[in-house]
Design a protein around this motif. Sequence first.
Motif, PDB file in Angstrom:
ATOM      1  N   VAL A 134      38.404  17.475   2.536  1.00  0.00           N
ATOM      2  CA  VAL A 134      37.311  16.540   2.316  1.00  0.00           C
ATOM      3  C   VAL A 134      37.292  16.289   0.819  1.00  0.00           C
ATOM      4  O   VAL A 134      36.758  15.124   0.454  1.00  0.00           O
ATOM      5  N   ASP A 135      37.299  17.122  -0.014  1.00  0.00           N
ATOM      6  CA  ASP A 135      37.130  17.041  -1.463  1.00  0.00           C
ATOM      7  C   ASP A 135      38.348  15.691  -2.205  1.00  0.00           C
ATOM      8  O   ASP A 135      37.709  15.066  -2.641  1.00  0.00           O
ATOM      9  N   SER A 136      39.533  15.929  -1.595  1.00  0.00           N
ATOM     10  CA  SER A 136      40.515  15.235  -1.870  1.00  0.00           C
ATOM     11  C   SER A 136      40.151  13.782  -1.511  1.00  0.00           C
ATOM     12  O   SER A 136      40.488  12.835  -2.031  1.00  0.00           O
ATOM     13  N   LEU A 137      39.760  13.830  -0.224  1.00  0.00           N
ATOM     14  CA  LEU A 137      39.289  12.378   0.286  1.00  0.00           C
ATOM     15  C   LEU A 137      38.139  11.641  -0.211  1.00  0.00           C
ATOM     16  O   LEU A 137      38.435  10.564  -0.552  1.00  0.00           O
ATOM     17  N   VAL A 163      49.167  12.365  -6.112  1.00  0.00           N
ATOM     18  CA  VAL A 163      48.749  13.796  -6.170  1.00  0.00           C
ATOM     19  C   VAL A 163      47.675  14.110  -5.067  1.00  0.00           C
ATOM     20  O   VAL A 163      47.654  14.947  -4.363  1.00  0.00           O
ATOM     21  N   LEU A 164      46.497  13.053  -5.277  1.00  0.00           N
ATOM     22  CA  LEU A 164      45.354  12.993  -4.116  1.00  0.00           C
ATOM     23  C   LEU A 164      46.242  13.057  -2.825  1.00  0.00           C
ATOM     24  O   LEU A 164      45.618  13.988  -1.774  1.00  0.00           O
ATOM     25  N   GLU A 168      38.538  26.836   3.468  1.00  0.00           N
ATOM     26  CA  GLU A 168      39.182  26.373   2.430  1.00  0.00           C
ATOM     27  C   GLU A 168      39.982  25.175   2.636  1.00  0.00           C
ATOM     28  O   GLU A 168      39.660  24.284   1.917  1.00  0.00           O
ATOM     29  N   ALA A 169      40.996  25.029   3.391  1.00  0.00           N
ATOM     30  CA  ALA A 169      41.928  23.830   3.769  1.00  0.00           C
ATOM     31  C   ALA A 169      40.905  22.825   3.902  1.00  0.00           C
ATOM     32  O   ALA A 169      41.115  21.589   3.546  1.00  0.00           O
ATOM     33  N   ALA A 170      39.860  22.956   5.050  1.00  0.00           N
ATOM     34  CA  ALA A 170      39.174  21.668   5.229  1.00  0.00           C
ATOM     35  C   ALA A 170      38.356  21.108   4.342  1.00  0.00           C
ATOM     36  O   ALA A 170      38.033  19.971   4.060  1.00  0.00           O
ATOM     37  N   LYS A 171      37.686  22.105   3.660  1.00  0.00           N
ATOM     38  CA  LYS A 171      36.736  21.540   2.282  1.00  0.00           C
ATOM     39  C   LYS A 171      37.518  20.983   1.327  1.00  0.00           C
ATOM     40  O   LYS A 171      37.308  20.207   0.740  1.00  0.00           O
ATOM     41  N   SER A 172      38.875  21.464   1.025  1.00  0.00           N
ATOM     42  CA  SER A 172      39.973  20.732   0.092  1.00  0.00           C
ATOM     43  C   SER A 172      40.224  19.508   0.530  1.00  0.00           C
ATOM     44  O   SER A 172      40.360  18.761  -0.248  1.00  0.00           O
ATOM     45  N   ASP A 183      31.377  18.976   7.510  1.00  0.00           N
ATOM     46  CA  ASP A 183      31.668  18.601   5.974  1.00  0.00           C
ATOM     47  C   ASP A 183      32.505  17.023   6.232  1.00  0.00           C
ATOM     48  O   ASP A 183      32.031  16.220   5.063  1.00  0.00           O
ATOM     49  N   TYR A 184      33.036  16.767   7.384  1.00  0.00           N
ATOM     50  CA  TYR A 184      33.629  15.387   7.369  1.00  0.00           C
ATOM     51  C   TYR A 184      32.317  14.491   7.630  1.00  0.00           C
ATOM     52  O   TYR A 184      32.738  13.189   7.187  1.00  0.00           O
TER      53      TYR A 184
END
Length: 248
Positions: A76-79, A152-153, A70-74, A238-239
């Motif tokens: 990536v989503d924020s990036l 925020v991002l 969850e941390a890694a996917k979040s 994901d990255y």
Amino acid sequence: MKIAHKIILFIVGFSGIFHLSRAFEYYHRNILLADLGGIPWLYSTIGVIFSIIAAFAIQKEWENWNSLVEAAKSEVDSLEELWIWTGHMTSRTGKKIKELIVEYLKTIIHEGWKKSVKGERSEEAEEILSSLRDELFMPGRKGSEFMRNYSVLLSDILRQRKNRLHYSTRHMPDILHYTLIFSTSLLVGLSLLIGIRNVWLDYIFTLGIATLAFTVYVVISDLDRPLQPGGWHFTTKDYKELLQRIQK
């Protein structure tokens, strides 16, 4: 080594020990022909205790695995969201931020991940994030609406990165690990002392119990090392996918 390979090697080794132990007259005279009394019940008690320890360990390791994913996917989503928002900035600033995002992703994929496996932080990645922070919060931008969204991002990226590094290097306590090794060894070793007169039934049941106990241990150990090759191997997929999307 993959889990299946470890299990196969264990089956081969345990089968050899099983047939070797049954070849001695001492086993037939003192174990197979003896009155075991309450030993099977005592053995089942050991199995129950092992099950409780294993269930607790699996639950904690599974929670750690889910938190890491969850941390890694979040992150990536924020990036990716930050990449999209840079379209609202001036060409020079937006271009610079995009370059830093690409550089950060490449660093994570090629150099940062290797350091994460060792439990270390990537100094290069830290420098890129520092440059990204300086670029976003240059004097004169702090009061704008866009800057609040960027804040925020960026905060989310930093938080999720911290969580990813934490959960990727978080391992079960040594005392729990050694307890698991001891209980597994005890369950496997004592299974050889529960004799059945039919040698094939004896082999099937004994091998089944030992293999099950060993498999549980291997699964827990594999979950405890999420960045190393195994059944649960968390990679930079994901990255890499995000890097491919933004470079198109």
